[in-house]
Design a protein around this motif. Structure first.
Motif, PDB file in Angstrom:
ATOM      1  N   GLY A 168       3.910 -39.900  77.232  1.00 46.22           N
ATOM      2  CA  GLY A 168       3.023 -38.742  77.369  1.00 46.22           C
ATOM      3  C   GLY A 168       2.224 -38.771  78.650  1.00 46.22           C
TER       4      GLY A 168
ATOM      5  N   LYS B 200       1.807 -28.490  68.068  1.00 48.09           N
ATOM      6  CA  LYS B 200       3.244 -28.218  67.988  1.00 48.09           C
ATOM      7  C   LYS B 200       4.045 -29.419  67.500  1.00 48.09           C
ATOM      8  CE  LYS B 200       2.880 -24.054  69.750  1.00 48.09           C
ATOM      9  NZ  LYS B 200       1.408 -24.012  69.880  1.00 48.09           N
ATOM     10  N   VAL B 201       3.478 -30.613  67.623  1.00 51.23           N
ATOM     11  CA  VAL B 201       4.232 -31.828  67.305  1.00 51.23           C
ATOM     12  C   VAL B 201       3.307 -32.843  66.635  1.00 51.23           C
ATOM     13  CG1 VAL B 201       5.536 -33.776  68.254  1.00 51.23           C
ATOM     14  CG2 VAL B 201       5.778 -31.509  69.279  1.00 51.23           C
TER      15      VAL B 201
ATOM     16  N   GLU C 263      -1.741 -30.436  71.586  1.00 50.59           N
ATOM     17  CA  GLU C 263      -0.385 -30.004  71.230  1.00 50.59           C
ATOM     18  C   GLU C 263       0.386 -31.068  70.470  1.00 50.59           C
ATOM     19  OE1 GLU C 263       1.348 -28.020  74.952  1.00 50.59           O
ATOM     20  OE2 GLU C 263      -0.579 -28.835  75.606  1.00 50.59           O
ATOM     21  N   MET C 264      -0.077 -32.336  70.539  1.00 45.27           N
ATOM     22  CA  MET C 264       0.635 -33.432  69.872  1.00 45.27           C
ATOM     23  C   MET C 264      -0.356 -34.354  69.189  1.00 45.27           C
ATOM     24  SD  MET C 264       3.129 -36.422  71.513  1.00 45.27           S
ATOM     25  CE  MET C 264       4.684 -35.530  71.476  1.00 45.27           C
TER      26      MET C 264
ATOM     27  N   VAL D 162       3.960 -36.742  65.495  1.00 49.18           N
ATOM     28  CA  VAL D 162       4.907 -37.859  65.476  1.00 49.18           C
ATOM     29  C   VAL D 162       4.324 -38.965  64.608  1.00 49.18           C
ATOM     30  CG1 VAL D 162       6.224 -39.522  66.823  1.00 49.18           C
ATOM     31  CG2 VAL D 162       5.656 -37.298  67.817  1.00 49.18           C
TER      32      VAL D 162
ATOM     33  N   ILE E 107      12.124 -35.412  70.675  1.00 48.69           N
ATOM     34  CA  ILE E 107      10.710 -35.055  70.489  1.00 48.69           C
ATOM     35  C   ILE E 107      10.268 -34.222  71.689  1.00 48.69           C
ATOM     36  CG2 ILE E 107       8.366 -35.922  70.211  1.00 48.69           C
ATOM     37  CD1 ILE E 107       9.556 -38.508  69.110  1.00 48.69           C
TER      38      ILE E 107
ATOM     39  N   PHE F 199       7.794 -33.382  73.928  1.00 49.79           N
ATOM     40  CA  PHE F 199       6.468 -33.748  74.433  1.00 49.79           C
ATOM     41  C   PHE F 199       5.858 -32.589  75.224  1.00 49.79           C
ATOM     42  CE2 PHE F 199       7.826 -37.920  73.391  1.00 49.79           C
ATOM     43  CZ  PHE F 199       6.730 -38.769  73.452  1.00 49.79           C
TER      44      PHE F 199
ATOM     45  N   MET G  78      -2.713 -34.828  74.047  1.00 48.22           N
ATOM     46  CA  MET G  78      -2.246 -35.563  72.887  1.00 48.22           C
ATOM     47  C   MET G  78      -3.445 -36.249  72.237  1.00 48.22           C
ATOM     48  SD  MET G  78       1.003 -37.635  74.523  1.00 48.22           S
ATOM     49  CE  MET G  78      -0.113 -38.831  75.258  1.00 48.22           C
TER      50      MET G  78
ATOM     51  N   ASN H 120      -0.050 -35.875  80.649  1.00 42.57           N
ATOM     52  CA  ASN H 120      -0.871 -35.427  79.532  1.00 42.57           C
ATOM     53  C   ASN H 120      -2.215 -36.147  79.463  1.00 42.57           C
ATOM     54  OD1 ASN H 120       0.770 -33.448  77.979  1.00 42.57           O
ATOM     55  ND2 ASN H 120       2.232 -35.144  78.015  1.00 42.57           N
TER      56      ASN H 120
END
Length: 545
Positions: free
Chosen positions: A262, A319-320, A290-291, A322, A236, A238, A244, A267
């Motif tokens: 994170g 971008k991510v 971004e997450m 989860v 993943i 990060f 996040m 973050n």
């Protein structure tokens, strides 16, 4: 006794994990003194407190967490943690005592996570979905000596013994603060924010299992291995010193682990006490996140908002995504990546085995719904009902996992079955021709209907593809003729009116006849816990009216 091969595997795992930690920026082995200091902190005050303190030293003015009350920096979070730790020590709690926290995601929860380690206390993270009986039994079983809680849970906390010390972690102002109960807000405003003496050893955490089959078990974590961090970082990507948004509950293992890793990377975490689909899109847009960390049911509700709502928000920074906590259907897997882009990471693990596997976006495009491959130091193996290893593509077996984050056992002394160093997950799984793993349901969910083995998850995934089905659960119920038969509980899609025969025909057209549910029941919603897992035991399995 471990064999030479076992030692070589361990060495390979260690080298691989260290390489991941270095390349991700989690640890810089070119600075051995910093690494040694981090290891010592983890051992004495625990990872949650150590990463907050590290953040305060490295980027004190950077934002650490944003909630409904605003944003606080790493330095503020560090000082607040000290104040709460000093308060708990002054209240007479001793090293090794257990304190419980019943709180939603906000600054108070992460403050207590950090403060407990600094005070030498073990923290039990209680489930916000508890009823009074469950709460009372867990508090007694875990020997909880004090409880910290959000105001909304006051009535629930009032069912506990009156002499149990308590603190308020979040105040809505809907009722007066009880006499003798301090609030975290007052403690951090007026308390001693100097760092308390470090305990000799971290007292650890108790993270509760989901409790979908009964009373949640307490899983001990007396240490957090660097391997745990590597398990997440290996597959993943990060962000670092980015943002996040976490809407998955932090009191559970997935939300907690992702917040921890994170935060260790500097973050900024944005949280909200209650999930709202559009407010989550707004938070992603406003903070250029971004997450996103969520559970599948949350993503289902976000997708249901439709393209017009999505178009209102700029999600270009994302971008991510989860997800973990419950099964990802192939239909939802495709819908999420169509809506957000190829940014989805499907994490499979448990409170006991930590991270077992992760599916990356390209793997989910190739095989929607897969849980992917094992990260560094994780090893997967299937066994049959006689505890013999299984090999080959698309052969279903009982899944066992071995990795560098060993389970320390439940707080009641029990543990999971272990074969050749591999621990049972309680799930059935298979590997496809690409080596990608699929979860086929719980090993105790299998039913035998008319002499045939049936796994309800296969039928659930098929019904989830039906355009008039919003949510679905399939369970086994007793049957005089077949022994057991399938019953499907269907939540209709908005403005849809699927019929029983239509549902049965959909299954009959794709699966064997014995997998067609004999009963189809339409319901308003399905019982799910705060982590999104279906609580099957709450579905009616008796005779239908």
């Amino acid at each position: 006794m471990p064999s030479i091969r076992d030692h070589l595997v361990t060495l390979s795992d260690t080298v691989g994990a260290l390489r991941v930690l270095q390349s991700s920026g989690a640890l810089d082995f070119r600075r051995p003194r910093e690494v040694a200091a981090a290891v010592k902190r983890n051992a004495t005050i625990g990872a949650p407190a150590a990463i907050v303190r590290h953040g305060a030293e490295k980027h004190p003015d950077a934002p650490a967490i944003t909630d409904e009350h605003g944003t606080i920096s790493f330095a503020e979070l560090d000082r607040n943690s000290n104040a709460v730790a000093n308060e708990l020590i002054a209240a007479g709690l001793s090293t090794g005592d257990v304190v419980g926290i019943l709180a939603r995601d906000h600054r108070g929860l992460v403050t207590v996570l950090s403060a407990a380690g600094r005070a030498g206390l073990r923290l039990a993270m209680l489930n916000t979905g508890f009823g009074a009986t469950q709460l009372g039994e867990v508090v007694e079983r875990e020997n909880i000596a004090a409880v910290l809680y959000d105001e909304e849970f006051t009535d629930l906390i009032d069912t506990l013994p009156a002499e149990l010390p308590r603190y308020l972690t979040w105040v809505d102002g809907d009722r007066a603060v009880p006499e003798g109960v301090k609030t975290l807000q007052a403690i951090v405003a007026d308390g001693n924010s100097s760092s308390p003496p470090d305990p000799k050893q971290w007292a650890g955490l108790v993270i509760l299992t989901s409790g979908t089959t009964g009373l949640p078990k307490g899983a001990r974590r007396g240490k957090v291995s660097p391997f745990t961090t590597a398990l997440l970082l290996d597959r993943i990507p990060f962000p670092q010193q980015g943002t996040m948004v976490i809407v998955s509950p932090i009191f559970h293992s997935t939300g907690f682990a992702l917040w921890g890793v994170g935060t260790a990377l500097g973050n900024h975490t944005v949280v909200m006490r209650r999930f709202d689909a559009e407010k989550t899109l707004a938070a992603l847009s406003e903070h250029r996140a971004e997450m996103l960390v969520a559970v599948p049911t949350m993503l289902h509700r976000m997708i249901a908002l439709g393209p017009e709502v999505f178009a209102k928000y700029d999600l270009s920074a994302l971008k991510v995504i989860v997800i973990a906590g419950s099964a990802l259907s192939p239909t939802l897997s495709e819908a999420v990546q169509d809506a957000f882009g190829d940014v989805l990471y499907n994490l499979y693990g448990s409170t006991e085995v930590a991270v077992a596997s992760v599916a990356q976006p390209h793997e989910l495009r190739l095989a929607p719904g897969t849980v992917g491959r094992a990260p560094v130091s994780s090893h997967l193996r299937l066994y049959d009902e006689n505890d013999r290893p299984i090999s080959g593509s698309n052969v279903r077996g009982r899944l066992f996992v071995r990795n560098g984050a060993p389970f320390e056992g439940y707080t009641d002394g029990r543990t999971k079955q272990v074969i050749d160093g591999y621990m049972s997950t309680g799930d059935m799984a298979r590997f496809d021709e690409h080596g990608l793993m699929f979860i086929e349901g719980r090993d105790d969910d299998m039913i035998v209907s008319g002499g045939e083995n049936v796994y309800p998850l296969e039928v659930e995934n098929l019904l989830a593809e039906h355009p008039e089905v919003a949510d679905v659960a399939v369970v086994g119920v007793e049957d005089d003729e077949f022994g057991t038969r399938l019953r499907a509980f269907i939540v209709r899609a908005p403005d849809a009116e699927p019929q029983v025969d239509e549902i049965k025909h959909h299954v009959r057209s794709h699966l064997a006849r014995y997998k067609v549910p004999r009963d189809v029941v339409f319901v308003e919603d399905l019982p799910r816990n705060p982590t999104g897992k279906l609580v099957r035991r709450l579905l009616p399995t008796g005779p239908l009216d």
